[in-house]
Design an enzyme around this catalytic site. Structure first.
Site, PDB file in Angstrom:
ATOM      1  N   GLY A  45       0.841  -1.189   0.000  1.00  0.00           N
ATOM      2  CA  GLY A  45       0.000   0.000   0.000  1.00  0.00           C
ATOM      3  C   GLY A  45       0.874   1.235   0.000  1.00  0.00           C
ATOM      4  CD  GLN A  50       3.030   5.656   3.025  1.00  0.00           C
ATOM      5  OE1 GLN A  50       2.071   5.132   2.474  1.00  0.00           O
ATOM      6  NE2 GLN A  50       4.012   4.959   3.581  1.00  0.00           N
ATOM      7  CB  CYS A  98       4.770   2.098   7.851  1.00  0.00           C
ATOM      8  SG  CYS A  98       4.289   3.587   6.959  1.00  0.00           S
ATOM      9  CG  LEU A  99       6.449   1.043   1.876  1.00  0.00           C
ATOM     10  CD1 LEU A  99       5.911   1.381   0.492  1.00  0.00           C
ATOM     11  CD2 LEU A  99       7.567   0.022   1.797  1.00  0.00           C
ATOM     12  CG  HIS A 140      -1.030   0.704   7.259  1.00  0.00           C
ATOM     13  ND1 HIS A 140      -0.236   0.424   8.347  1.00  0.00           N
ATOM     14  CD2 HIS A 140      -0.273   1.464   6.436  1.00  0.00           C
ATOM     15  CE1 HIS A 140       0.947   0.997   8.180  1.00  0.00           C
ATOM     16  NE2 HIS A 140       0.944   1.636   7.017  1.00  0.00           N
ATOM     17  CD  GLU A 141      -1.133   2.270   2.692  1.00  0.00           C
ATOM     18  OE1 GLU A 141      -0.799   3.460   2.540  1.00  0.00           O
ATOM     19  OE2 GLU A 141      -0.330   1.392   3.070  1.00  0.00           O
ATOM     20  CG  HIS A 144      -0.226   6.501   5.598  1.00  0.00           C
ATOM     21  ND1 HIS A 144       0.836   7.045   6.291  1.00  0.00           N
ATOM     22  CD2 HIS A 144       0.081   5.191   5.424  1.00  0.00           C
ATOM     23  CE1 HIS A 144       1.739   6.117   6.522  1.00  0.00           C
ATOM     24  NE2 HIS A 144       1.301   4.976   6.015  1.00  0.00           N
TER      25      HIS A 144
END
Length: 185
Positions: A45, A50, A98-99, A140-141, A144
């Site tokens: 994702g 991000q 998480c990235l 999760h996304e 963000h």
């Protein structure tokens, strides 16, 4: 084009993102670049904050989160101006990463099932219910675009244990296998 992923500490990650319209400049290219960026980083994702854009856009490919042979059950899609309408079922715990926060994971409780309204990349409206890993990745996304990071859900002891690592990421001391953008100090 592969874009740099904004690291923990970047102010854009803590902002509530703004809705967009179908005539958002360069939307098609932005979405293509986000897919390429996410896949290059081996993510499941990626949300616009991000990559430094405070807009309500994220994409997911939850296939890799499913068991071998069941990858086809994973949702792959673009979510624009998403709104979670309902959460249902028991909360389930799972180790998330998480990235934007490389090399840190932690157990996060999330609703087993969600109903969400969103627009796809063609600005067609959908209202769908997801469960399991699809629901988890979407939540999760979605967080963000609400300015929330998974680390905020961690238990206080775990949060204290990773605090030094988070500070290092903030300073640009991260060992990610993809391009990142850090706060300039």
């Amino acid at each position: 084009m592969i874009l740099p992923i904004y690291a923990y500490g970047q102010p854009v990650l803590k902002k509530v993102a703004k809705p967009i319209t179908k005539d958002y400049p360069g939307l098609e290219k932005l979405i293509a670049d986000m897919w390429e960026t996410m896949e290059n980083a081996n993510g499941v994702g990626l949300a616009a904050p991000q990559i430094g854009k405070s807009i309500r856009l994220f994409l997911i490919d939850a296939g890799p989160m499913h068991d071998e042979g069941e990858e086809h059950l994973g949702k792959r899609g673009v979510f624009i101006n998403a709104e979670i309408l309902e959460e249902a079922g028991d909360d389930c715990s799972y180790a998330e990463g998480c990235l934007s926060i490389p090399d840190i994971t932690g157990e996060v409780e999330r609703a087993e099932e969600i109903t969400i309204r969103y627009y796809d990349e063609n600005f067609v409206e959908h209202t769908e219910t997801f469960d399991g890993m699809n629901a988890r990745v979407i939540q999760h996304e979605y967080d963000h675009i609400e300015g929330i990071l998974f680390t905020e859900y961690l238990k206080p002891l775990k949060r204290r244990m990773i605090n030094r690592k988070l500070e290092k990421i903030k300073k640009g001391e991260a060992d990610a296998k993809y391009r990142m953008k850090f706060i300039r100090t």
